[in-house]
Motif scaffolding. Structure first.
Motif, PDB file in Angstrom:
ATOM      1  N   LYS A 152       1.843 -16.745  11.853  1.00 14.94           N
ATOM      2  CA  LYS A 152       1.511 -17.602  13.236  1.00 14.94           C
ATOM      3  C   LYS A 152       0.691 -16.384  14.258  1.00 14.94           C
ATOM      4  O   LYS A 152      -0.265 -16.890  14.734  1.00 14.94           O
ATOM      5  N   THR A 153       0.918 -15.235  14.209  1.00 19.79           N
ATOM      6  CA  THR A 153       0.534 -14.109  14.889  1.00 19.79           C
ATOM      7  C   THR A 153      -0.485 -13.321  13.935  1.00 19.79           C
ATOM      8  O   THR A 153      -1.102 -12.437  14.631  1.00 19.79           O
ATOM      9  N   GLU A 154      -0.588 -13.503  12.592  1.00 19.56           N
ATOM     10  CA  GLU A 154      -1.429 -12.539  11.688  1.00 19.56           C
ATOM     11  C   GLU A 154      -1.122 -11.181  11.867  1.00 19.56           C
ATOM     12  O   GLU A 154      -2.080 -10.263  12.268  1.00 19.56           O
ATOM     13  N   MET A 155       0.176 -11.077  11.543  1.00 13.83           N
ATOM     14  CA  MET A 155       0.662  -9.530  11.939  1.00 13.83           C
ATOM     15  C   MET A 155       1.809  -9.279  10.780  1.00 13.83           C
ATOM     16  O   MET A 155       2.404 -10.061  10.388  1.00 13.83           O
ATOM     17  N   VAL A 156       1.316  -8.022  10.234  1.00 15.14           N
ATOM     18  CA  VAL A 156       2.484  -7.500   9.359  1.00 15.14           C
ATOM     19  C   VAL A 156       3.552  -6.824  10.251  1.00 15.14           C
ATOM     20  O   VAL A 156       3.281  -5.885  10.949  1.00 15.14           O
ATOM     21  N   MET A 157       4.920  -7.174   9.768  1.00 15.57           N
ATOM     22  CA  MET A 157       5.778  -6.806  10.811  1.00 15.57           C
ATOM     23  C   MET A 157       6.930  -5.870   9.878  1.00 15.57           C
ATOM     24  O   MET A 157       7.249  -6.380   8.571  1.00 15.57           O
ATOM     25  N   ALA A 158       7.356  -4.709  10.459  1.00 16.63           N
ATOM     26  CA  ALA A 158       8.456  -4.118   9.937  1.00 16.63           C
ATOM     27  C   ALA A 158       9.726  -4.134  10.492  1.00 16.63           C
ATOM     28  O   ALA A 158       9.664  -4.349  11.826  1.00 16.63           O
ATOM     29  N   TYR A 159      10.772  -4.229   9.870  1.00 19.00           N
ATOM     30  CA  TYR A 159      12.089  -4.435  10.402  1.00 19.00           C
ATOM     31  C   TYR A 159      12.984  -3.177  10.204  1.00 19.00           C
ATOM     32  O   TYR A 159      12.653  -1.999  10.682  1.00 19.00           O
ATOM     33  N   GLN A 160      13.806  -3.047   9.369  1.00 17.17           N
ATOM     34  CA  GLN A 160      14.690  -1.719   9.061  1.00 17.17           C
ATOM     35  C   GLN A 160      13.866  -0.827   8.377  1.00 17.17           C
ATOM     36  O   GLN A 160      13.416  -1.453   7.123  1.00 17.17           O
ATOM     37  N   LEU A 161      13.841   0.405   8.643  1.00 15.03           N
ATOM     38  CA  LEU A 161      12.754   1.483   7.907  1.00 15.03           C
ATOM     39  C   LEU A 161      13.858   2.668   7.834  1.00 15.03           C
ATOM     40  O   LEU A 161      14.271   3.106   8.854  1.00 15.03           O
ATOM     41  N   CYS A 162      13.746   3.516   6.773  1.00 14.31           N
ATOM     42  CA  CYS A 162      14.131   4.984   6.786  1.00 14.31           C
ATOM     43  C   CYS A 162      13.304   5.482   5.840  1.00 14.31           C
ATOM     44  O   CYS A 162      13.256   5.006   4.838  1.00 14.31           O
ATOM     45  N   GLY A 163      12.984   6.749   6.124  1.00 16.81           N
ATOM     46  CA  GLY A 163      12.137   7.578   5.262  1.00 16.81           C
ATOM     47  C   GLY A 163      10.626   8.010   6.093  1.00 16.81           C
ATOM     48  O   GLY A 163      10.885   8.298   7.229  1.00 16.81           O
ATOM     49  N   ASP A 164       9.655   8.126   5.124  1.00 18.93           N
ATOM     50  CA  ASP A 164       8.447   8.705   5.665  1.00 18.93           C
ATOM     51  C   ASP A 164       8.048   7.748   6.627  1.00 18.93           C
ATOM     52  O   ASP A 164       7.005   6.709   6.009  1.00 18.93           O
ATOM     53  N   GLY A 165       8.090   7.758   7.672  1.00 13.64           N
ATOM     54  CA  GLY A 165       7.141   6.879   8.834  1.00 13.64           C
ATOM     55  C   GLY A 165       5.857   6.754   8.681  1.00 13.64           C
ATOM     56  O   GLY A 165       5.025   5.821   8.641  1.00 13.64           O
ATOM     57  N   ARG A 166       4.987   8.084   8.457  1.00 13.11           N
ATOM     58  CA  ARG A 166       3.822   7.768   8.357  1.00 13.11           C
ATOM     59  C   ARG A 166       3.336   7.077   6.959  1.00 13.11           C
ATOM     60  O   ARG A 166       2.182   6.388   7.180  1.00 13.11           O
ATOM     61  N   PHE A 167       3.901   7.373   6.045  1.00 12.54           N
ATOM     62  CA  PHE A 167       3.639   6.692   4.783  1.00 12.54           C
ATOM     63  C   PHE A 167       3.797   5.072   5.123  1.00 12.54           C
ATOM     64  O   PHE A 167       3.010   4.338   4.645  1.00 12.54           O
ATOM     65  N   TRP A 168       5.002   4.665   5.641  1.00 16.97           N
ATOM     66  CA  TRP A 168       5.398   3.165   5.777  1.00 16.97           C
ATOM     67  C   TRP A 168       4.249   2.608   6.860  1.00 16.97           C
ATOM     68  O   TRP A 168       3.701   1.560   6.651  1.00 16.97           O
ATOM     69  N   LYS A 169       3.572   3.401   7.568  1.00 15.53           N
ATOM     70  CA  LYS A 169       2.757   2.915   8.657  1.00 15.53           C
ATOM     71  C   LYS A 169       1.427   2.434   7.724  1.00 15.53           C
ATOM     72  O   LYS A 169       0.776   1.588   7.907  1.00 15.53           O
ATOM     73  N   ARG A 170       1.182   3.589   6.720  1.00  9.35           N
ATOM     74  CA  ARG A 170      -0.129   3.333   5.964  1.00  9.35           C
ATOM     75  C   ARG A 170      -0.052   2.032   4.977  1.00  9.35           C
ATOM     76  O   ARG A 170      -0.881   1.177   4.732  1.00  9.35           O
ATOM     77  N   VAL A 171       1.384   1.943   4.461  1.00  9.74           N
ATOM     78  CA  VAL A 171       1.521   0.801   3.697  1.00  9.74           C
ATOM     79  C   VAL A 171       1.468  -0.515   4.413  1.00  9.74           C
ATOM     80  O   VAL A 171       0.843  -1.516   4.117  1.00  9.74           O
ATOM     81  N   LEU A 172       1.983  -0.491   5.707  1.00  7.18           N
ATOM     82  CA  LEU A 172       1.844  -1.665   6.771  1.00  7.18           C
ATOM     83  C   LEU A 172       0.316  -1.846   6.676  1.00  7.18           C
ATOM     84  O   LEU A 172      -0.180  -3.239   6.738  1.00  7.18           O
ATOM     85  N   ASP A 173      -0.335  -0.924   7.384  1.00 12.04           N
ATOM     86  CA  ASP A 173      -1.806  -1.126   7.572  1.00 12.04           C
ATOM     87  C   ASP A 173      -2.650  -1.613   6.214  1.00 12.04           C
ATOM     88  O   ASP A 173      -3.282  -2.612   6.355  1.00 12.04           O
ATOM     89  N   ALA A 174      -2.171  -1.313   5.098  1.00 12.90           N
ATOM     90  CA  ALA A 174      -2.787  -1.503   3.791  1.00 12.90           C
ATOM     91  C   ALA A 174      -2.479  -3.292   3.495  1.00 12.90           C
ATOM     92  O   ALA A 174      -3.325  -3.951   3.274  1.00 12.90           O
TER      93      ALA A 174
END
Length: 139
Positions: free
Chosen positions: A42-64
């Motif tokens: 609906k919003t054309e967005m990838v959302m993260a919920y619970q996360l633990c670990g390397d934040g910069r890595f996970w941001k790159r994963v979400l962006d990809a």
């Protein structure tokens, strides 16, 4: 670390029990941690919920993931103090919008010109949790 070890770390840091969200997919890398993600059509967005670990890595994963889906935005909830996280992800505050309750919405930009918006979501024990949405630059 194993997934169970990452979950134990998450529970220690957040002081809450990890419960997988039924609408999110759990991604796990032993060296990087875990992140629950969902594609919000609906919003054309990838959302993260619970996360633990390397934040910069996970941001790159979400962006990809957003790029592959053809989306231009990602989002997450930050339950830590927001300003260090703004700096951690290489954004700078370009505008502050004060709210009646004394909190602020922070509008940010990174070195590539991508924008982010950090808006208070709810009161936490030692501050506020923030809804964070950011723009994904496709090339």
């Amino acid at each position: 670390m194993t997934l169970d070890e990452w979950i134990a770390l998450y529970e220690k840091k957040t002081d809450s029990t990890f419960r997988p969200h039924p609408n999110f997919k759990l991604l796990f890398f032993p060296e990087r941690g875990f992140c629950e993600v969902a594609f919000e059509q609906k919003t054309e967005m990838v959302m993260a919920y619970q996360l633990c670990g390397d934040g910069r890595f996970w941001k790159r994963v979400l962006d990809a993931l957003a790029m592959v889906a053809g989306y231009n935005h990602c989002g997450a909830i930050c339950i830590r103090h927001i300003k260090p996280y703004i700096r951690f992800f290489n954004f700078r505050i370009v505008r502050t919008e004060p709210l009646p309750d004394g909190t602020c919405i922070y509008y940010c930009k990174d070195g590539d010109g991508a924008t982010a918006r950090c808006a208070p979501a709810w009161k936490e024990q030692d501050g506020y949790a923030y809804y964070v949405t950011w723009e994904v630059k496709n090339g």
